[in-house]
Design a protein around this motif. Structure first.
Motif, PDB file in Angstrom:
ATOM      1  N   LYS A   1       0.711  -1.226  -0.062  1.00  0.00           N
ATOM      2  CA  LYS A   1      -0.059  -0.043   0.009  1.00  0.00           C
ATOM      3  C   LYS A   1       0.550   1.195  -0.090  1.00  0.00           C
ATOM      4  O   LYS A   1       0.357   2.307  -0.632  1.00  0.00           O
ATOM      5  CB  LYS A   1      -0.874   0.006   1.178  1.00  0.00           C
ATOM      6  CG  LYS A   1      -1.938  -0.976   1.082  1.00  0.00           C
ATOM      7  CD  LYS A   1      -2.849  -0.931   2.419  1.00  0.00           C
ATOM      8  CE  LYS A   1      -4.205  -1.710   2.313  1.00  0.00           C
ATOM      9  NZ  LYS A   1      -4.703  -1.883   3.614  1.00  0.00           N
ATOM     10  N   LYS A   2       1.940   1.112   0.572  1.00  0.00           N
ATOM     11  CA  LYS A   2       2.889   2.384   0.698  1.00  0.00           C
ATOM     12  C   LYS A   2       3.562   2.768  -0.759  1.00  0.00           C
ATOM     13  O   LYS A   2       3.893   3.729  -0.889  1.00  0.00           O
ATOM     14  CB  LYS A   2       3.904   2.109   1.514  1.00  0.00           C
ATOM     15  CG  LYS A   2       3.440   2.061   3.040  1.00  0.00           C
ATOM     16  CD  LYS A   2       4.399   2.231   4.123  1.00  0.00           C
ATOM     17  CE  LYS A   2       5.630   1.331   3.984  1.00  0.00           C
ATOM     18  NZ  LYS A   2       6.590   1.542   5.258  1.00  0.00           N
ATOM     19  N   ASN A   3       3.860   1.733  -1.549  1.00  0.00           N
ATOM     20  CA  ASN A   3       4.372   1.936  -2.912  1.00  0.00           C
ATOM     21  C   ASN A   3       3.236   2.358  -4.062  1.00  0.00           C
ATOM     22  O   ASN A   3       2.416   1.594  -4.307  1.00  0.00           O
ATOM     23  CB  ASN A   3       5.058   0.650  -3.365  1.00  0.00           C
ATOM     24  CG  ASN A   3       6.071   0.891  -4.444  1.00  0.00           C
ATOM     25  OD1 ASN A   3       5.997   1.819  -5.156  1.00  0.00           O
ATOM     26  ND2 ASN A   3       6.647  -0.010  -4.697  1.00  0.00           N
ATOM     27  N   ARG A   4       3.446   3.359  -4.809  1.00  0.00           N
ATOM     28  CA  ARG A   4       2.417   3.920  -5.665  1.00  0.00           C
ATOM     29  C   ARG A   4       2.374   3.282  -6.893  1.00  0.00           C
ATOM     30  O   ARG A   4       1.272   2.561  -7.463  1.00  0.00           O
ATOM     31  CB  ARG A   4       2.673   5.270  -6.075  1.00  0.00           C
ATOM     32  CG  ARG A   4       2.143   6.316  -5.315  1.00  0.00           C
ATOM     33  CD  ARG A   4       2.386   7.716  -5.715  1.00  0.00           C
ATOM     34  NE  ARG A   4       1.305   8.726  -5.521  1.00  0.00           N
ATOM     35  CZ  ARG A   4       1.303   9.807  -5.961  1.00  0.00           C
ATOM     36  NH1 ARG A   4       2.343  10.445  -6.170  1.00  0.00           N
ATOM     37  NH2 ARG A   4       0.294  10.419  -5.757  1.00  0.00           N
ATOM     38  N   LEU A   5       3.469   2.854  -7.406  1.00  0.00           N
ATOM     39  CA  LEU A   5       3.743   1.966  -8.534  1.00  0.00           C
ATOM     40  C   LEU A   5       3.064   0.513  -8.245  1.00  0.00           C
ATOM     41  O   LEU A   5       2.424  -0.065  -9.073  1.00  0.00           O
ATOM     42  CB  LEU A   5       5.126   1.555  -9.031  1.00  0.00           C
ATOM     43  CG  LEU A   5       5.297   1.170 -10.260  1.00  0.00           C
ATOM     44  CD1 LEU A   5       4.600   1.689 -11.670  1.00  0.00           C
ATOM     45  CD2 LEU A   5       6.892   0.838 -10.496  1.00  0.00           C
ATOM     46  N   ALA A   6       3.119   0.105  -7.365  1.00  0.00           N
ATOM     47  CA  ALA A   6       2.647  -1.384  -6.801  1.00  0.00           C
ATOM     48  C   ALA A   6       1.236  -1.224  -6.845  1.00  0.00           C
ATOM     49  O   ALA A   6       0.481  -2.383  -7.153  1.00  0.00           O
ATOM     50  CB  ALA A   6       3.356  -1.712  -5.406  1.00  0.00           C
ATOM     51  N   MET A   7       0.671  -0.240  -6.253  1.00  0.00           N
ATOM     52  CA  MET A   7      -0.977  -0.002  -5.882  1.00  0.00           C
ATOM     53  C   MET A   7      -1.394   0.090  -7.428  1.00  0.00           C
ATOM     54  O   MET A   7      -2.339  -0.430  -7.889  1.00  0.00           O
ATOM     55  CB  MET A   7      -1.052   1.134  -5.342  1.00  0.00           C
ATOM     56  CG  MET A   7      -1.178   0.923  -3.753  1.00  0.00           C
ATOM     57  SD  MET A   7      -1.974  -0.567  -3.178  1.00  0.00           S
ATOM     58  CE  MET A   7      -3.631  -0.159  -3.266  1.00  0.00           C
ATOM     59  N   ALA A   8      -0.604   0.897  -8.426  1.00  0.00           N
ATOM     60  CA  ALA A   8      -1.261   0.968  -9.862  1.00  0.00           C
ATOM     61  C   ALA A   8      -1.034  -0.463 -10.565  1.00  0.00           C
ATOM     62  O   ALA A   8      -2.126  -0.811 -11.192  1.00  0.00           O
ATOM     63  CB  ALA A   8      -0.487   2.031 -10.662  1.00  0.00           C
TER      64      ALA A   8
ATOM     65  N   MET B   1      -1.321  -3.359  -9.023  1.00  0.00           N
ATOM     66  CA  MET B   1      -2.461  -4.389  -8.417  1.00  0.00           C
ATOM     67  C   MET B   1      -3.733  -3.839  -9.031  1.00  0.00           C
ATOM     68  O   MET B   1      -4.620  -4.813  -9.253  1.00  0.00           O
ATOM     69  CB  MET B   1      -2.535  -4.100  -6.968  1.00  0.00           C
ATOM     70  CG  MET B   1      -3.514  -4.818  -6.013  1.00  0.00           C
ATOM     71  SD  MET B   1      -2.973  -6.502  -6.105  1.00  0.00           S
ATOM     72  CE  MET B   1      -2.819  -6.317  -4.291  1.00  0.00           C
ATOM     73  N   ALA B   2      -3.996  -2.656  -9.264  1.00  0.00           N
ATOM     74  CA  ALA B   2      -5.240  -2.171  -9.942  1.00  0.00           C
ATOM     75  C   ALA B   2      -5.522  -2.699 -11.301  1.00  0.00           C
ATOM     76  O   ALA B   2      -6.539  -3.436 -11.717  1.00  0.00           O
ATOM     77  CB  ALA B   2      -5.361  -0.684  -9.869  1.00  0.00           C
ATOM     78  N   LEU B   3      -4.466  -2.754 -11.929  1.00  0.00           N
ATOM     79  CA  LEU B   3      -4.349  -3.354 -13.319  1.00  0.00           C
ATOM     80  C   LEU B   3      -4.388  -4.884 -13.484  1.00  0.00           C
ATOM     81  O   LEU B   3      -5.346  -5.240 -14.098  1.00  0.00           O
ATOM     82  CB  LEU B   3      -3.012  -2.921 -14.033  1.00  0.00           C
ATOM     83  CG  LEU B   3      -3.155  -3.157 -15.615  1.00  0.00           C
ATOM     84  CD1 LEU B   3      -4.171  -2.334 -16.390  1.00  0.00           C
ATOM     85  CD2 LEU B   3      -1.879  -2.985 -16.195  1.00  0.00           C
ATOM     86  N   LEU B   4      -3.901  -5.410 -12.534  1.00  0.00           N
ATOM     87  CA  LEU B   4      -4.063  -6.996 -12.441  1.00  0.00           C
ATOM     88  C   LEU B   4      -5.524  -7.153 -11.761  1.00  0.00           C
ATOM     89  O   LEU B   4      -6.000  -8.346 -12.232  1.00  0.00           O
ATOM     90  CB  LEU B   4      -2.925  -7.395 -11.431  1.00  0.00           C
ATOM     91  CG  LEU B   4      -1.674  -7.668 -11.847  1.00  0.00           C
ATOM     92  CD1 LEU B   4      -0.574  -8.123 -10.786  1.00  0.00           C
ATOM     93  CD2 LEU B   4      -1.653  -8.638 -12.886  1.00  0.00           C
ATOM     94  N   THR B   5      -5.840  -6.361 -11.046  1.00  0.00           N
ATOM     95  CA  THR B   5      -7.451  -6.537 -10.484  1.00  0.00           C
ATOM     96  C   THR B   5      -8.387  -6.497 -11.696  1.00  0.00           C
ATOM     97  O   THR B   5      -9.332  -7.380 -11.958  1.00  0.00           O
ATOM     98  CB  THR B   5      -7.692  -5.832  -9.479  1.00  0.00           C
ATOM     99  OG1 THR B   5      -6.776  -5.677  -8.381  1.00  0.00           O
ATOM    100  CG2 THR B   5      -9.218  -5.750  -8.962  1.00  0.00           C
TER     101      THR B   5
ATOM    102  N   ILE C   1     -12.053  -9.198 -15.842  1.00  0.00           N
ATOM    103  CA  ILE C   1     -12.226  -9.399 -17.139  1.00  0.00           C
ATOM    104  C   ILE C   1     -12.056 -11.216 -17.132  1.00  0.00           C
ATOM    105  O   ILE C   1     -12.891 -11.512 -17.947  1.00  0.00           O
ATOM    106  CB  ILE C   1     -11.382  -8.848 -17.880  1.00  0.00           C
ATOM    107  CG1 ILE C   1     -11.694  -7.299 -18.141  1.00  0.00           C
ATOM    108  CG2 ILE C   1     -11.535  -9.477 -19.485  1.00  0.00           C
ATOM    109  CD1 ILE C   1     -10.565  -6.365 -18.812  1.00  0.00           C
ATOM    110  N   ALA C   2     -11.205 -11.718 -16.731  1.00  0.00           N
ATOM    111  CA  ALA C   2     -11.107 -13.111 -16.881  1.00  0.00           C
ATOM    112  C   ALA C   2     -12.131 -13.810 -16.247  1.00  0.00           C
ATOM    113  O   ALA C   2     -12.598 -14.465 -16.737  1.00  0.00           O
ATOM    114  CB  ALA C   2      -9.839 -13.788 -16.214  1.00  0.00           C
ATOM    115  N   LEU C   3     -12.785 -13.131 -15.114  1.00  0.00           N
ATOM    116  CA  LEU C   3     -13.869 -13.804 -14.529  1.00  0.00           C
ATOM    117  C   LEU C   3     -15.025 -13.997 -15.180  1.00  0.00           C
ATOM    118  O   LEU C   3     -15.801 -14.838 -15.320  1.00  0.00           O
ATOM    119  CB  LEU C   3     -13.959 -13.443 -13.157  1.00  0.00           C
ATOM    120  CG  LEU C   3     -15.253 -13.875 -12.172  1.00  0.00           C
ATOM    121  CD1 LEU C   3     -14.840 -15.589 -11.825  1.00  0.00           C
ATOM    122  CD2 LEU C   3     -15.328 -13.220 -10.894  1.00  0.00           C
TER     123      LEU C   3
END
Length: 95
Positions: A40-47, A49-53, A58-60
């Motif tokens: 949560k502290k890392n902005r790039l990681a959150m972005a 995570m949002a893209l992977l979600t 879409i896969a579901l």
């Protein structure tokens, strides 16, 4: 009429596993909770995570397939006939 393929079962299993991990992460002082806190502290990681979600949703939606009932003209058929073509929710949205 729903249609379930082996790849659909894999996607459903992955979603169940993720839901289990989310429930497990709610407990205090677990390594998973600490890892999510650092995520949560890392902005790039959150972005990411949002893209992977988004891809996961879409896969579901692409793994939920069903066949349409075919309208029969003759009333003598007591069984419902289904189309041989199984379409997913994504197929129906993009039609």
């Amino acid at each position: 009429m729903p249609v379930i393929l082996a790849s659909d079962l894999i996607v459903f299993f992955l979603f169940v596993a993720c839901a289990y991990l989310c429930v497990k992460a709610r407990k205090k002082h677990t390594p998973l909770r600490l890892a999510l806190y650092q995520l949560k502290k890392n902005r790039l990681a959150m972005a990411s995570m949002a893209l992977l979600t988004l891809f996961a949703v879409i896969a579901l939606l692409d793994s939920i397939r069903y066949r349409d009932a075919i309208e029969t003209v003759a009333a003598s058929h007591s069984k419902t006939l289904y189309s041989p073509k199984a379409l997913s929710i994504v197929d129906r949205i993009l039609e």
